[in-house]
Design a protein around this motif. Structure first.
Motif, PDB file in Angstrom:
ATOM      1  N   GLY A 265       8.250  -8.663  30.101  1.00  0.00           N
ATOM      2  CA  GLY A 265       7.906  -8.512  31.392  1.00  0.00           C
ATOM      3  C   GLY A 265       6.479  -8.570  31.772  1.00  0.00           C
TER       4      GLY A 265
ATOM      5  N   LYS B  75      10.019  -1.132  22.577  1.00  0.00           N
ATOM      6  CA  LYS B  75       9.117  -0.098  22.796  1.00  0.00           C
ATOM      7  C   LYS B  75       9.438   1.466  22.738  1.00  0.00           C
TER       8      LYS B  75
ATOM      9  N   ASP C  34       5.573  -9.880  25.150  1.00  0.00           N
ATOM     10  CA  ASP C  34       5.925  -8.893  26.116  1.00  0.00           C
ATOM     11  C   ASP C  34       6.942  -9.912  26.853  1.00  0.00           C
TER      12      ASP C  34
ATOM     13  N   GLU D  46       0.720  -9.571  26.549  1.00  0.00           N
ATOM     14  CA  GLU D  46       1.091  -8.329  26.931  1.00  0.00           C
ATOM     15  C   GLU D  46       0.325  -7.598  28.252  1.00  0.00           C
ATOM     16  N   ASP D  47       1.025  -7.302  29.255  1.00  0.00           N
ATOM     17  CA  ASP D  47       0.154  -6.907  30.360  1.00  0.00           C
ATOM     18  C   ASP D  47      -0.352  -5.383  30.349  1.00  0.00           C
TER      19      ASP D  47
HETATM   20 CA    CA Z   1       4.848  -5.784  30.727  1.00  0.00          CA
END
Ligand code: CA
Length: 231
Positions: free
Chosen positions: A55, A102, A53, A9-10
């Motif tokens: 993206g 989310k 995640d 996850e970024d």
């Molecule tokens: Ca993301």
């Protein structure tokens, strides 16, 4: 020994939240910001479960998931933004075990992780009798009860219930239900699933419009709520 969860996850605020929630419950979290690092950790650290995640800075999580599924059966839960139903379906088709939208809370996160870990370990086959709330389903005898009252279902209604019970706690796509209950090339469509789901709810739910067992996952499919989900 505590279970290791790999989080790819970024978004740093989500990483902090997930790590804190998991460490409260005795899990260890390994954090990766990119898909590439995540894949490296998956090989070198062998986590029990992956939170992924969609993206990511170096590409779409679905591509990472496909890479994982080339060689690993590790449970993968997708983390996706609200409203990306197409992504969720693509993720489940690509071999994800479940997804979280989310924003999600700690209780939901932990419940999803526990269900996926347990299912991975038992493969579901050890539990011929499933219970949630007042609902009891005997998969070996095809019997369904609400409390002490036996419920009579049509063969298709039973097949739909059975696939949701076997995947209890996890989302099942409408396409999967269609295939399991009607078989391939039956000519039945998503509308048939909706109609039968309505019939099934009338038979097992106290208030069909506010179902306590068969939850709708908008645009994706349905989920059988387990006692653990209600905590
Ligand atoms: Ca993301």
């Amino acid at each position: 020994m505590s279970e290791l969860v790999l989080l790819i996850e970024d978004d740093s605020s989500i990483r902090r939240f997930v790590s804190a929630s998991l460490s409260d419950q005795g899990f260890k979290t390994l954090e990766a910001v990119t898909g590439k690092t995540g894949l490296e950790y998956l090989v070198s650290r062998k986590p029990s479960l992956v939170l992924l995640d969609l993206g990511l800075p170096d590409g779409n999580g679905i591509e990472i998931l496909k890479r994982i599924r080339e060689w690993s059966r590790v449970p993968v839960i997708i983390i996706s933004a609200r409203g990306q139903e197409g992504d969720k379906v693509a993720g489940l088709d690509a071999g994800a075990d479940d997804y979280l939208s989310k924003p999600f809370g700690a209780a939901e996160l932990l419940a999803r992780i526990r269900v996926s870990l347990r299912r991975f370990k038992t493969d579901g086959s050890d539990f011929p009798v499933f219970k949630t709330g007042d609902l009891k389903v005997d998969l070996s005898k095809h019997h369904v009860w609400i409390g002490k009252k036996e419920i009579h279902l049509s063969p298709i209604q039973y097949k739909i219930l059975a696939v949701l019970v076997r995947q209890a706690g996890r989302v099942v796509t409408r396409e999967r239900i269609l295939e399991e209950a009607w078989g391939q090339d039956s000519g039945a469509g998503i509308d048939s699933v909706r109609i039968y789901m309505h019939q099934l709810r009338k038979k097992i739910e106290k208030t069909p419009l506010r179902p306590q067992y068969l939850k709708t996952e908008l645009g994706v499919g349905y989920r059988m709520i387990t006692d653990e989900d209600r905590i």
